[in-house]
Motif scaffolding. Structure first.
Motif, PDB file in Angstrom:
ATOM      1  N   THR A  54       0.876  -1.166   0.000  1.00 31.26           N
ATOM      2  CA  THR A  54       0.000   0.000   0.000  1.00 31.26           C
ATOM      3  C   THR A  54       0.914   1.217   0.000  1.00 31.26           C
ATOM      4  N   VAL A  55       0.782   2.040  -1.038  1.00 29.37           N
ATOM      5  CA  VAL A  55       1.618   3.227  -1.188  1.00 29.37           C
ATOM      6  C   VAL A  55       0.813   4.430  -0.718  1.00 29.37           C
ATOM      7  N   TRP A  56       1.407   5.217   0.175  1.00 30.22           N
ATOM      8  CA  TRP A  56       0.787   6.429   0.702  1.00 30.22           C
ATOM      9  C   TRP A  56       1.571   7.635   0.214  1.00 30.22           C
ATOM     10  N   ALA A  57       0.868   8.632  -0.311  1.00 32.58           N
ATOM     11  CA  ALA A  57       1.486   9.883  -0.746  1.00 32.58           C
ATOM     12  C   ALA A  57       0.767  11.031  -0.049  1.00 32.58           C
ATOM     13  N   ASN A  58       1.513  12.060   0.336  1.00 33.44           N
ATOM     14  CA  ASN A  58       0.930  13.191   1.048  1.00 33.44           C
ATOM     15  C   ASN A  58       1.280  14.507   0.363  1.00 33.44           C
ATOM     16  N   LEU A  71      -4.813   3.002 -12.883  1.00 34.74           N
ATOM     17  CA  LEU A  71      -4.766   1.557 -12.696  1.00 34.74           C
ATOM     18  C   LEU A  71      -3.966   0.894 -13.822  1.00 34.74           C
ATOM     19  N   GLY A  72      -3.059  -0.018 -13.446  1.00 37.21           N
ATOM     20  CA  GLY A  72      -2.293  -0.796 -14.420  1.00 37.21           C
ATOM     21  C   GLY A  72      -0.991  -0.180 -14.886  1.00 37.21           C
ATOM     22  N   GLU A  73      -0.737   1.073 -14.556  1.00 37.95           N
ATOM     23  CA  GLU A  73       0.479   1.730 -15.042  1.00 37.95           C
ATOM     24  C   GLU A  73       1.721   1.246 -14.301  1.00 37.95           C
ATOM     25  N   PRO A  74       2.858   1.145 -15.020  1.00 37.55           N
ATOM     26  CA  PRO A  74       4.110   0.749 -14.365  1.00 37.55           C
ATOM     27  C   PRO A  74       4.732   1.943 -13.650  1.00 37.55           C
ATOM     28  N   LEU A  75       5.073   1.757 -12.374  1.00 36.53           N
ATOM     29  CA  LEU A  75       5.627   2.848 -11.565  1.00 36.53           C
ATOM     30  C   LEU A  75       6.887   2.411 -10.846  1.00 36.53           C
ATOM     31  N   MET A  76       7.668   3.407 -10.470  1.00 33.45           N
ATOM     32  CA  MET A  76       8.784   3.247  -9.546  1.00 33.45           C
ATOM     33  C   MET A  76       8.428   4.086  -8.324  1.00 33.45           C
ATOM     34  N   VAL A  77       8.535   3.483  -7.141  1.00 35.99           N
ATOM     35  CA  VAL A  77       8.180   4.176  -5.904  1.00 35.99           C
ATOM     36  C   VAL A  77       9.357   4.090  -4.947  1.00 35.99           C
ATOM     37  N   ARG A  78       9.731   5.242  -4.389  1.00 34.30           N
ATOM     38  CA  ARG A  78      10.784   5.294  -3.373  1.00 34.30           C
ATOM     39  C   ARG A  78      10.168   5.859  -2.105  1.00 34.30           C
ATOM     40  N   GLY A  79      10.507   5.245  -0.960  1.00 32.56           N
ATOM     41  CA  GLY A  79       9.973   5.763   0.289  1.00 32.56           C
ATOM     42  C   GLY A  79      10.332   4.889   1.474  1.00 32.56           C
ATOM     43  N   ARG A  80       9.684   5.174   2.602  1.00 27.79           N
ATOM     44  CA  ARG A  80       9.925   4.458   3.856  1.00 27.79           C
ATOM     45  C   ARG A  80       9.023   3.235   3.948  1.00 27.79           C
ATOM     46  N   ILE A  98       4.273   1.660   2.091  1.00 26.58           N
ATOM     47  CA  ILE A  98       5.388   2.522   1.705  1.00 26.58           C
ATOM     48  C   ILE A  98       4.903   3.958   1.797  1.00 26.58           C
ATOM     49  N   GLU A  99       5.539   4.748   2.652  1.00 23.65           N
ATOM     50  CA  GLU A  99       5.269   6.176   2.735  1.00 23.65           C
ATOM     51  C   GLU A  99       6.158   6.831   1.676  1.00 23.65           C
ATOM     52  N   ALA A 100       5.578   7.146   0.530  1.00 22.36           N
ATOM     53  CA  ALA A 100       6.339   7.551  -0.650  1.00 22.36           C
ATOM     54  C   ALA A 100       6.965   8.934  -0.507  1.00 22.36           C
ATOM     55  N   SER A 101       8.205   9.036  -0.954  1.00 27.77           N
ATOM     56  CA  SER A 101       8.859  10.339  -1.078  1.00 27.77           C
ATOM     57  C   SER A 101       9.015  10.714  -2.548  1.00 27.77           C
ATOM     58  N   ALA A 102       8.956   9.722  -3.447  1.00 29.68           N
ATOM     59  CA  ALA A 102       9.026   9.972  -4.891  1.00 29.68           C
ATOM     60  C   ALA A 102       8.298   8.850  -5.625  1.00 29.68           C
ATOM     61  N   ILE A 103       7.560   9.224  -6.661  1.00 27.35           N
ATOM     62  CA  ILE A 103       6.833   8.276  -7.499  1.00 27.35           C
ATOM     63  C   ILE A 103       7.015   8.715  -8.944  1.00 27.35           C
ATOM     64  N   GLY A 104       7.305   7.766  -9.823  1.00 25.39           N
ATOM     65  CA  GLY A 104       7.446   8.103 -11.234  1.00 25.39           C
ATOM     66  C   GLY A 104       7.076   6.930 -12.111  1.00 25.39           C
ATOM     67  N   HIS A 105       6.740   7.226 -13.355  1.00 23.11           N
ATOM     68  CA  HIS A 105       6.438   6.167 -14.312  1.00 23.11           C
ATOM     69  C   HIS A 105       7.728   5.477 -14.729  1.00 23.11           C
ATOM     70  N   ASP A 106       7.661   4.163 -14.966  1.00 20.83           N
ATOM     71  CA  ASP A 106       8.805   3.371 -15.390  1.00 20.83           C
ATOM     72  C   ASP A 106       8.978   3.557 -16.895  1.00 20.83           C
ATOM     73  N   LEU A 107       9.936   4.385 -17.290  1.00 19.41           N
ATOM     74  CA  LEU A 107      10.130   4.721 -18.696  1.00 19.41           C
ATOM     75  C   LEU A 107      10.769   3.592 -19.490  1.00 19.41           C
ATOM     76  N   ALA A 108      11.180   2.520 -18.839  1.00 20.32           N
ATOM     77  CA  ALA A 108      11.654   1.340 -19.558  1.00 20.32           C
ATOM     78  C   ALA A 108      10.476   0.613 -20.209  1.00 20.32           C
ATOM     79  N   ARG A 109       9.263   0.932 -19.762  1.00 22.21           N
ATOM     80  CA  ARG A 109       8.080   0.231 -20.255  1.00 22.21           C
ATOM     81  C   ARG A 109       7.065   1.141 -20.930  1.00 22.21           C
ATOM     82  N   GLY A 110       7.406   2.405 -21.160  1.00 25.55           N
ATOM     83  CA  GLY A 110       6.479   3.309 -21.825  1.00 25.55           C
ATOM     84  C   GLY A 110       7.006   4.730 -21.792  1.00 25.55           C
ATOM     85  N   THR A 111       6.214   5.662 -22.307  1.00 25.33           N
ATOM     86  CA  THR A 111       6.605   7.063 -22.345  1.00 25.33           C
ATOM     87  C   THR A 111       5.715   7.872 -21.411  1.00 25.33           C
TER      88      THR A 111
END
Length: 170
Positions: A54-58, A71-80, A98-111
């Motif tokens: 479960t990813v939490w963003a604030n 829903l379904g998108e590939p992501l990279m999540v960094r956090g506690r 995961i208490e997220a500090s950064a979230i981004g799309h995985d560009l290895a799998r799309g644009t």
């Protein structure tokens, strides 16, 4: 502090839920992270065990999740990483958040098309990305040629001084 920081890559497993709270915006979603490995016997990639987080963003990150993640998108999540243990209906239950500090799309799998959010009073306009209340700094024009190249002259690197070789005595 000794905190467990993680970086995970996976797919959004649930539609993000956005809430305005007294402490500010909050968003949460589930991320499915599946192990992949090479099966030598079959000469093919195979899926292994799937972990769900479960990813939490604030605050601003939550607002950006609401505008950018589906829903379904590939992501990279960094956090506690936070592991919870509970008793439910007489059964022991463990969950990983995961208490997220950064979230981004995985560009290895799309644009993706990045749009900078503006800080200040005004919220970005959905159509133009402009803010009604705050003045934004203009983005640099990386496409412009340097002045000395526009005239046909050889480019010079004035920012980096040339290294002088020491003279040999002899």
């Amino acid at each position: 502090m000794n905190e467990t920081m993680v970086c995970v890559v996976g797919n959004v497993a649930t539609q993000p839920v956005f809430r305005e709270t007294a402490a500010g915006p909050s968003a949460r979603f589930r991320l499915a992270v599946t192990q992949r490995f090479w099966d030598r016997e079959k000469s093919a990639w195979r899926d292994g065990h799937t972990n769900f987080f479960t990813v939490w963003a604030n605050r601003a990150l939550a607002a950006n999740v609401q505008a950018s993640v589906s829903l379904g998108e590939p992501l990279m999540v960094r956090g506690r990483l936070k592991v919870r243990s509970e008793q439910r209906d007489g059964q022991s239950w463990t969950g990983a958040d995961i208490e997220a500090s950064a979230i981004g799309h995985d560009l290895a799998r799309g644009t993706a098309a990045f749009r900078r959010t503006l800080r200040g009073d005004g919220a970005p306009d959905q159509a133009s990305g402009e803010s009604s209340g705050a003045s934004a700094r203009p983005e640099p024009n990386w496409e412009t040629e340097p002045a000395d190249q526009a005239d046909g002259a050889e480019p010079t690197d004035q920012a980096t001084p040339q290294r002088q070789e020491p003279a040999l005595a002899g």
